[in-house]
Design a protein around this motif. Structure first.
Motif, mmCIF file in Angstrom:
data_model
loop_
_atom_site.group_PDB
_atom_site.id
_atom_site.type_symbol
_atom_site.label_atom_id
_atom_site.label_comp_id
_atom_site.label_asym_id
_atom_site.label_seq_id
_atom_site.Cartn_x
_atom_site.Cartn_y
_atom_site.Cartn_z
ATOM 1 N N VAL A 62 0.873 -1.094 0.068
ATOM 2 C CA VAL A 62 0.068 0.250 -0.116
ATOM 3 C C VAL A 62 0.876 1.190 0.009
ATOM 4 C CG1 VAL A 62 -1.766 1.247 1.294
ATOM 5 C CG2 VAL A 62 -1.844 -1.254 1.475
ATOM 6 N N VAL A 63 0.635 1.921 -0.970
ATOM 7 C CA VAL A 63 1.574 3.463 -1.000
ATOM 8 C C VAL A 63 0.584 4.414 -0.972
ATOM 9 C CG1 VAL A 63 1.402 3.318 -3.769
ATOM 10 C CG2 VAL A 63 3.089 4.593 -2.625
ATOM 11 N N GLY A 64 0.991 5.385 -0.083
ATOM 12 C CA GLY A 64 0.334 6.608 0.173
ATOM 13 C C GLY A 64 0.247 7.897 -0.632
ATOM 14 N N GLY A 65 -0.739 8.661 -0.442
ATOM 15 C CA GLY A 65 -0.825 9.850 -1.251
ATOM 16 C C GLY A 65 0.310 10.991 -0.897
ATOM 17 N N GLU A 66 0.708 11.705 -1.804
ATOM 18 C CA GLU A 66 1.986 12.747 -1.961
ATOM 19 C C GLU A 66 1.940 13.376 -0.515
ATOM 20 O OE1 GLU A 66 -0.676 12.485 -4.347
ATOM 21 O OE2 GLU A 66 0.381 11.761 -6.073
ATOM 22 N N ASP A 67 0.921 13.739 -0.059
ATOM 23 C CA ASP A 67 0.986 14.723 1.327
ATOM 24 C C ASP A 67 0.718 14.054 2.541
ATOM 25 O OD1 ASP A 67 1.886 16.708 -0.449
ATOM 26 O OD2 ASP A 67 -0.326 17.290 -0.714
ATOM 27 N N SER A 68 -0.224 13.184 2.495
ATOM 28 C CA SER A 68 -0.660 12.486 3.690
ATOM 29 C C SER A 68 -0.246 11.206 3.972
ATOM 30 C CB SER A 68 -2.413 12.502 3.689
ATOM 31 O OG SER A 68 -2.739 11.648 2.435
ATOM 32 N N GLY A 69 0.355 10.563 3.034
ATOM 33 C CA GLY A 69 0.759 9.150 3.337
ATOM 34 C C GLY A 69 -0.416 8.228 3.304
ATOM 35 N N VAL A 70 -0.241 6.982 3.814
ATOM 36 C CA VAL A 70 -1.309 6.101 4.111
ATOM 37 C C VAL A 70 -2.107 6.678 5.128
ATOM 38 C CG1 VAL A 70 -1.649 3.738 4.577
ATOM 39 C CG2 VAL A 70 0.312 4.014 3.222
ATOM 40 N N LYS A 71 -3.379 6.606 4.673
ATOM 41 C CA LYS A 71 -4.493 7.093 5.820
ATOM 42 C C LYS A 71 -4.319 6.145 7.087
ATOM 43 C CE LYS A 71 -7.479 9.214 2.441
ATOM 44 N NZ LYS A 71 -6.716 8.607 1.214
ATOM 45 N N ARG A 72 -4.832 6.824 8.194
ATOM 46 C CA ARG A 72 -4.693 5.906 9.557
ATOM 47 C C ARG A 72 -5.688 4.745 9.445
ATOM 48 N NH1 ARG A 72 -8.089 5.774 13.697
ATOM 49 N NH2 ARG A 72 -9.381 7.456 13.032
ATOM 50 N N LEU A 73 -6.810 4.952 9.088
ATOM 51 C CA LEU A 73 -7.659 3.815 9.218
ATOM 52 C C LEU A 73 -7.072 2.720 8.181
ATOM 53 C CD1 LEU A 73 -11.186 5.355 9.343
ATOM 54 C CD2 LEU A 73 -9.873 4.201 11.021
ATOM 55 N N THR A 74 -6.558 2.809 6.827
ATOM 56 C CA THR A 74 -5.919 1.914 6.181
ATOM 57 C C THR A 74 -4.727 1.342 6.892
ATOM 58 O OG1 THR A 74 -6.676 3.345 4.386
ATOM 59 C CG2 THR A 74 -4.811 1.908 3.903
ATOM 60 N N LYS A 75 -3.998 2.105 7.490
ATOM 61 C CA LYS A 75 -2.841 1.487 8.150
ATOM 62 C C LYS A 75 -3.341 0.384 9.201
ATOM 63 C CE LYS A 75 -0.550 5.148 9.193
ATOM 64 N NZ LYS A 75 0.455 6.193 10.104
ATOM 65 N N GLU A 76 -4.594 0.623 9.878
ATOM 66 C CA GLU A 76 -5.024 0.014 10.805
ATOM 67 C C GLU A 76 -5.157 -1.356 10.330
ATOM 68 O OE1 GLU A 76 -7.856 2.195 13.111
ATOM 69 O OE2 GLU A 76 -6.295 3.515 14.026
ATOM 70 N N LYS A 77 -5.690 -1.431 9.098
ATOM 71 C CA LYS A 77 -6.293 -2.492 8.283
ATOM 72 C C LYS A 77 -5.112 -3.362 7.928
ATOM 73 C CE LYS A 77 -10.827 -1.985 8.186
ATOM 74 N NZ LYS A 77 -11.753 -3.181 8.682
ATOM 75 N N CYS A 78 -4.088 -2.909 7.568
ATOM 76 C CA CYS A 78 -2.914 -3.509 7.030
ATOM 77 C C CYS A 78 -2.177 -4.585 8.351
ATOM 78 C CB CYS A 78 -1.793 -2.415 6.795
ATOM 79 S SG CYS A 78 -2.215 -1.532 5.188
ATOM 80 N N ASP A 79 -1.728 -5.687 7.764
ATOM 81 C CA ASP A 79 -0.796 -6.509 8.536
ATOM 82 C C ASP A 79 0.259 -6.100 9.118
ATOM 83 O OD1 ASP A 79 -2.802 -8.921 8.272
ATOM 84 O OD2 ASP A 79 -2.143 -8.648 6.187
ATOM 85 N N LYS A 80 1.060 -4.886 8.482
ATOM 86 C CA LYS A 80 2.286 -4.517 8.971
ATOM 87 C C LYS A 80 2.683 -3.397 8.164
ATOM 88 C CE LYS A 80 5.497 -7.461 10.312
ATOM 89 N NZ LYS A 80 6.618 -8.374 10.235
ATOM 90 N N VAL A 81 3.058 -2.440 8.786
ATOM 91 C CA VAL A 81 3.707 -1.008 8.343
ATOM 92 C C VAL A 81 5.250 -1.367 8.248
ATOM 93 C CG1 VAL A 81 4.083 1.186 8.557
ATOM 94 C CG2 VAL A 81 2.021 0.051 9.529
ATOM 95 N N LEU A 82 5.708 -0.951 6.988
ATOM 96 C CA LEU A 82 7.166 -1.057 6.667
ATOM 97 C C LEU A 82 7.720 0.350 6.181
ATOM 98 C CD1 LEU A 82 7.299 -4.358 4.657
ATOM 99 C CD2 LEU A 82 7.679 -4.130 7.116
ATOM 100 N N SER A 83 9.045 0.372 6.732
ATOM 101 C CA SER A 83 9.644 1.650 6.399
ATOM 102 C C SER A 83 11.030 1.377 5.578
ATOM 103 C CB SER A 83 9.915 2.628 7.480
ATOM 104 O OG SER A 83 8.696 3.058 8.151
ATOM 105 N N ILE A 84 11.342 2.278 4.697
ATOM 106 C CA ILE A 84 12.672 2.316 4.225
ATOM 107 C C ILE A 84 13.757 3.283 4.669
ATOM 108 C CG2 ILE A 84 13.911 2.818 2.027
ATOM 109 C CD1 ILE A 84 11.195 2.641 0.525
#
Length: 240
Positions: free
Chosen positions: A189-211
């Motif tokens: 899941v790749v988020g928008g240019e300014d807001s990134g991945v929305k909070r509710l969407t992140k909560e639905k994901c199995d994991k949050v990954l960072s570079i």
């Protein structure tokens, strides 16, 4: 819909999509003459016109001497993408959460196609759509990539999870992407240019990954971040 530019039209001609006609600049040589020959073999109507005509018809202003006219872009169903599975290692899908810039969407589709993803999913609202500009920016990759429009991205995530997909949000503050093992069915899941991945969407994901970032700037362009992440999935699958 109009597809403009030599690379984009060339990729379009490789597909089985219906092309109404081609406008080619008079005196065509080189790659333009090759496009003409390909169109003739497919019995596609070709009109040779002055550059002024192409300038007038052009939406992007970068026609490079050729414009193809097709029906509007036809989106796929999510089920079509799930059924694709180009890799024996598992499915690979890109989810766009509020990508509004056509340049980013075009680049994302290009990354998806080059990295062997099965498809790209965009929301029906709050997102850029596949337009002439997106097709051109994707360098024709949009002609080979299945793109689905969905009413609700979070419900789509739930649907994918029920179908055996592990969903990863690409966002700051997550776990190190280089320590993840991308086995099985994967969706990024790749988020928008300014807001990134929305909070509710992140909560639905199995994991949050960072570079991990090594410089002083604390963020990457959406399509650049996706490119790094997508090829980390590729690298893992080749390694495994």
């Amino acid at each position: 819909m109009k597809t403009e530019g030599r690379n984009a039209v060339g990729e379009l001609l490789k597909t089985g999509k219906n092309i109404d006609k081609l406008l080619i600049e008079k005196g065509a040589q080189g790659s333009l003459s090759i496009l003409f020959a390909q169109a003739r073999r497919k019995n596609i109507r070709v009109q040779f016109v002055d550059k002024l005509v192409l300038d007038k018809e052009s939406v992007t202003g970068r026609h490079q001497g050729v414009i193809a006219f097709t029906t509007d872009y036809e989106y796929y169903e999510l089920e079509d993408i799930i059924g694709e599975k180009k890799s024996e290692k598992g499915g690979f899908i890109i989810l766009c959460d509020g990508i509004e810039d056509v340049h980013n969407l075009g680049s994302i589709i290009r990354v998806a196609e080059c990295s062997g993803a099965d498809g790209v999913v965009i929301p029906k609202t709050g997102s850029a759509s596949v337009t002439e500009s997106v097709i051109r920016i994707s360098a024709g990759a949009a002609e080979h990539m299945k793109v689905a429009k969905v009413a609700n991205l979070n419900q789509t995530i739930e649907f994918l999870q029920k179908n055996g997909y592990w969903i990863y949000a690409l966002e700051a503050g997550g776990e190190d992407i280089y320590k993840e093992n991308f086995s099985g069915n994967v969706a990024l899941v790749v988020g928008g240019e300014d807001s990134g991945v929305k909070r509710l969407t992140k909560e639905k994901c199995d994991k949050v990954l960072s570079i991990p970032l090594q410089g002083k700037v604390n963020s990457l362009n959406a399509s650049v971040a996706l490119g790094i992440a997508a090829y980390e999935v590729v690298r893992n699958r080749i390694k495994g």
